[in-house]
Enzyme design. Structure first.
Site: not given
Ligand code: FAD
Ligand code: NAD
Length: 493
Positions: A58, A61, A208, A210, A227, A346, A470
């Site tokens: 990317r 990190l 995501i 919400l 939804e 994460a 408290h």
């Molecule tokens: P990733 O974080 O996806 O990291 C994988 C990395 O591998 C990437 O940087 C990618 O570039 C790299 N990579 C992939 N393939 C290769 C390759 N072939 N060679 C070199 N590098 C490569 N989770 C929470 O717990 N709390 C939250 O509040 C939360 N909010 C989120 C909000 C959003 C908008 C999104 C999209 C996700 C959110 N998540 C949240 C989910 C969280 O981001 C993921 O669960 C977490 O990042 C997963 O960690 P990971 O290390 O498995 O993978």
């Molecule tokens: P999600 O699985 O949480 O929600 C997806 C929603 O879309 C579900 O309610 C599902 O029923 C609905 N859906 C699926 N197909 C549909 C369709 N065709 N039409 C209408 N609704 C449909 O997935 P997300 O919100 O995209 O988040 C992805 C991942 O990222 C999740 O696994 C989540 O744990 C992680 N994430 C975590 C946080 C956090 O921990 N605060 C924040 C953001 C993302």
């Protein structure tokens, strides 16, 4: 390490799973373990070469979480909440702040600033712990060897006695609806909108959907969430919490279309028309908006890794198949985080990163999958750990409930922030805590106590007999435990 001397651990992917695994591996100094006892004393004084490498393509990190996920979304959630409070809530608190407006450019800049500070911080931790950071795209050359297309050009070959796949996840595309990150966006585009849309439609009422609906609705957009299922909040949420959550968000101005199926989208100049119909078939409707967010889930990233070449199995949902020690079907290769089974969170990826490396080092490492908290960072927040009521009913487990509303908590009342409740679910016979579900202010911090209690197999009475300060919101947590352990007899409700 040279070609003749492979790294002890090579991690592919520098997200929360991968970078934590790399730091832990370096800290455990796997190589030092194998140094012969009779090695000259001087050898201990020499700095050993780095024995862990992390390959990340990317250019920064921290993975999805730090760059386009957890961190930037929380920056926007926090600042949009402050704006919303200043605009709509300050006056009733005796604070006059007239003509409060949003400078979206500055808000986005603040978000980007947090991201850069944290991703650079991980680079610093790599240096401190002597992890080799290799910038490029990794793919299997053969078992035990990764070929890396370097970001700066050229190719290199890295060998590892142990390889950990931590390549994470990406947005699940909606068939037929092409994401352009301007009018039709994923979460990445939704964190970069250059102006507040007048109308926004969100496909998917999960986490995501919400969180992003909250951000843009607070900043002034008219938001509708579509939804497919009959409830919001995504997998694992307790039905009672989901219902309350929806009613609170509706009061904040977000509209919901549940049990609704998206059929397709058409761009009409500046706007996008989304065609939807009742999930069970029925009347079609068109929702017109400036921006459509696709948030229907995420899928593992395994493309381009050349897994086939080393015989690594992937299941029908694209997840790398692992055993209970994270071993893939190729010897010496493990997989953790979003790329394999389990919730895409994460902190789950981080725990697995630590456990995988501990298993490499000593044969032992463990993640308690029954105690992984989930948090939705809206306002109020929603948080839970353990089982929900429906899951326990399906398993035929007899349970008791303890419920305590924030309306009866002195601090929440004083703060004029008292929507929601804490709910304990305990085993009927033993009082053991089986699940804790919170909707309310600071739920995301409060759930940590619940995770700790469950990790130690606490009973509700254990929590009820623990002194809580408290006036704090946590007293609601204690009182819900008391209600559960005594059959409903909380003190203040
Ligand atoms: P990733 O974080 O996806 O990291 C994988 C990395 O591998 C990437 O940087 C990618 O570039 C790299 N990579 C992939 N393939 C290769 C390759 N072939 N060679 C070199 N590098 C490569 N989770 C929470 O717990 N709390 C939250 O509040 C939360 N909010 C989120 C909000 C959003 C908008 C999104 C999209 C996700 C959110 N998540 C949240 C989910 C969280 O981001 C993921 O669960 C977490 O990042 C997963 O960690 P990971 O290390 O498995 O993978
Ligand atoms: P999600 O699985 O949480 O929600 C997806 C929603 O879309 C579900 O309610 C599902 O029923 C609905 N859906 C699926 N197909 C549909 C369709 N065709 N039409 C209408 N609704 C449909 O997935 P997300 O919100 O995209 O988040 C992805 C991942 O990222 C999740 O696994 C989540 O744990 C992680 N994430 C975590 C946080 C956090 O921990 N605060 C924040 C953001 C993302």
């Amino acid at each position: 390490a040279s070609a003749a001397e492979p790294y002890d651990v090579v991690v592919v992917g520098g997200g929360p799973g991968g970078y934590v695994a790399a730091i832990k591996a370096a800290q455990l100094g796997l190589k030092l373990l194998h140094r012969p006892r009779h090695a000259p004393v001087l050898a201990h004084k020499l700095t050993p070469p780095p024995q862990t490498a992390c390959i990340e393509k990317r250019g920064a990190l921290g993975g999805t979480c730090l760059n386009v996920g957890c961190i930037p979304s929380k920056a926007m959630l926090n600042n949009s909440h402050l704006y919303h409070q200043a605009k709509h809530d300050f006056k009733s608190r005796g604070i006059i702040a007239e003509n409060v407006t949003v400078d979206l450019g500055a808000m986005l800049k603040a978000k980007n600033g947090s991201v850069t500070a944290l991703t650079k911080g991980i680079e610093g931790l790599f240096k401190k712990n002597k992890v080799d950071y290799i910038k490029g795209h990794g793919a299997f050359a053969e078992p035990g060897a990764i070929s890396v297309q370097l970001n700066d050009g050229g190719e290199t070959r890295i060998e590892g006695k142990n390889i950990i796949i931590a390549t994470g996840s990406e947005v699940t595309p909606f068939p037929g609806i092409e994401i352009d990150e301007k009018q039709i966006v994923s979460s990445t585009g939704a964190l970069e909108l250059q102006q507040v849309p007048k109308k926004m439609t969100v496909i998917g009422g999960g986490v995501i959907g919400l969180e992003m609906a909250s951000v843009w609705s607070r900043l002034g957009a008219e938001v509708t969430v579509v939804e497919f299922l009959g409830a919001i909040g995504g997998a694992g949420i307790d039905a009672e919490v989901a219902k309350k959550f929806q009613s609170i968000l509706q009061k904040q101005g977000i509209k919901f279309k549940l049990n609704t199926k998206v059929i397709g989208a058409e761009k009409k100049g500046e706007t996008v028309a989304l065609n939807v119909e009742a999930a069970k078939g029925g009347k079609e409707e068109q929702l017109e908006s400036d921006v459509v967010l696709v948030a229907i889930g995420r899928r593992p990233v395994t493309r381009g890794l050349n897994l086939e070449a080393v015989g690594i199995e992937v299941d029908n949902r694209g997840r790398v198949v692992v055993d209970d020690q994270y071993n893939t079907s190729c010897k010496g290769v493990k997989c953790i985080g979003d790329a394999t089974f389990g919730p895409m969170l994460a902190h789950k990826a981080e725990e697995e990163g630590i456990a995988a490396v501990e298993i490499i080092k000593s044969g032992h490492g463990h993640v308690n999958y029954g105690c992984i908290p989930a948090v939705v960072y809206t306002h109020p927040e929603v948080a839970w750990v353990g089982k929900n009521e429906q899951e326990l009913k399906d398993e035929g487990v007899k349970y008791r409930l303890g419920n305590f509303p924030f309306l009866a908590n002195s601090r929440a009342k004083t703060n004029a922030d008292s929507e929601g409740f804490v709910k304990f679910i305990v085993e009927e016979e033993t009082d053991k805590i089986l699940g804790i579900h919170i909707i309310g202010p600071n739920a995301g911090e409060m759930i940590a106590s619940g995770v700790l209690a469950m990790e130690y197999s606490a009973s509700a009475e254990d929590v009820a007999r623990t002194c809580h300060a408290h006036p704090t919101l946590s007293e609601a947590f204690k009182e819900a435990a008391l209600a559960a352990s005594t059959g409903g007899k909380a003190i203040h409700f």
